[in-house]
Design an enzyme around this catalytic site. Structure first.
Site, PDB file in Angstrom:
ATOM      1  N   CYS A 239     -21.258 -54.350  -3.713  1.00 38.54           N
ATOM      2  CA  CYS A 239     -20.871 -54.448  -2.295  1.00 38.54           C
ATOM      3  C   CYS A 239     -19.487 -53.823  -2.148  1.00 38.54           C
ATOM      4  CB  CYS A 239     -20.925 -55.888  -1.799  1.00 38.54           C
ATOM      5  SG  CYS A 239     -19.861 -57.031  -2.684  1.00 38.54           S
ATOM      6  N   ARG A 244     -20.493 -60.295  -1.946  1.00 39.11           N
ATOM      7  CA  ARG A 244     -21.805 -60.224  -1.303  1.00 39.11           C
ATOM      8  C   ARG A 244     -22.887 -59.852  -2.324  1.00 39.11           C
ATOM      9  NH1 ARG A 244     -20.444 -56.252   3.656  1.00 39.11           N
ATOM     10  NH2 ARG A 244     -18.910 -55.503   2.138  1.00 39.11           N
TER      11      ARG A 244
END
Length: 283
Positions: A239, A244
């Site tokens: 990410c 994430r």
């Protein structure tokens, strides 16, 4: 525990947690993207883990050293045999990062509260501003498990290899090269925009339902399999700074049971600043 066809028992429901808050062998930790939320109110007995102050080396860009990690968990009343339940805001975004982090250092029993902080609140369950003072424990971490982590040189050498899949879990705008970072995170951007060649765009939050709980295994298999990210491949997720993508790592490795999944925590703030690495942008 949650069913839904998952490979491992790594989720707990809000009902389960409410019934086990006072269990001696259970520790609850809140890990938020918005690090002020804990002080506004948290699940009774939950300790705070600050994703940056506690889980990032203050000098180098890396996870903390083993002795620091041992002291961190011990001070929060967590022993080697403790069941650690992590939860947080933003669909358990940073809770999944903490889960991956605990697995890096070999903690055996880690769970995520399905639905996270928001589901607990939506159900009208108790919050408190009381900060717990758990009895300190002696904690002994294992050596880092590098099999669930990818480094930049590995990612570069694996590009285009058959049997491998690369997942970009950022927003479509970041993937396309229209944004360097999500709005509000510009200070953590990179000098170049775009994505790593061969990466499939599967934004991390597509793995959860509207109430923040994880989708059923069949739906997740369809979501990732539809982009060629299948269990027979060696998968790397990335990410912006690796949080994430830790959520996607959790979905693939823990919920779906994919055997070889790595989180490239250097992610775009590393790749987008490197000299002479390939970058693609969507037309």
């Amino acid at each position: 525990m949650s069913g839904n066809g998952y490979a491992k028992e790594v989720l707990v429901s809000t009902e389960w947690l409410a019934e086990h808050l006072d269990d001696a062998g259970v520790a609850v930790a809140e890990v938020d993207e918005n690090t002020d939320l804990y002080e506004e109110g948290h699940i009774p007995g939950a300790v705070k883990l600050h994703w940056k102050d506690d889980l990032q080396d203050p000098i180098e860009r890396d996870i903390v050293e083993k002795d620091v990690f041992e002291r961190l968990l011990g001070e929060r009343g967590i022993g080697n045999d403790t069941t650690v339940v992590v939860y947080g805001d933003k669909n358990n975004w940073f809770a999944a990062y903490a889960y991956w982090y605990l697995k890096i250092y070999g903690h055996q029993d880690v769970r995520i509260l399905d639905g996270g902080r928001q589901k607990w609140i939506d159900e009208g369950r108790e919050l408190t501003t009381d900060v717990p003072s758990p009895a300190p424990q002696s904690y002994s971490a294992q050596d880092r498990d590098e099999s669930i982590r990818a480094r930049r040189d590995q990612v570069l050498s694996w590009l285009g290899e058959s049997g491998r899949a690369l997942v970009d879990v950022r927003s479509p705008q970041e993937y396309a090269g229209e944004l360097l970072a999500p709005p509000g995170y510009e200070q953590e951007g990179a000098s170049r925009a775009g994505h790593i060649p061969t990466a499939q765009s599967i934004p991390w939050a597509q793995a959860v339902r509207d109430d923040g709980t994880f989708k059923a295994a069949a739906d997740l298999t369809e979501l990732y399999g539809g982009k060629g990210v299948t269990a027979d491949k060696q998968v790397t997720a990335y990410c912006r700074i690796g949080e994430r993508s830790a959520h996607t790592w959790f979905v693939l490795h823990e919920l779906l049971g994919y055997g070889d999944v790595r989180n490239y925590d250097g992610s775009w703030t590393e790749w987008g600043n490197l000299v002479d690495v390939p970058i693609e942008r969507s037309p």
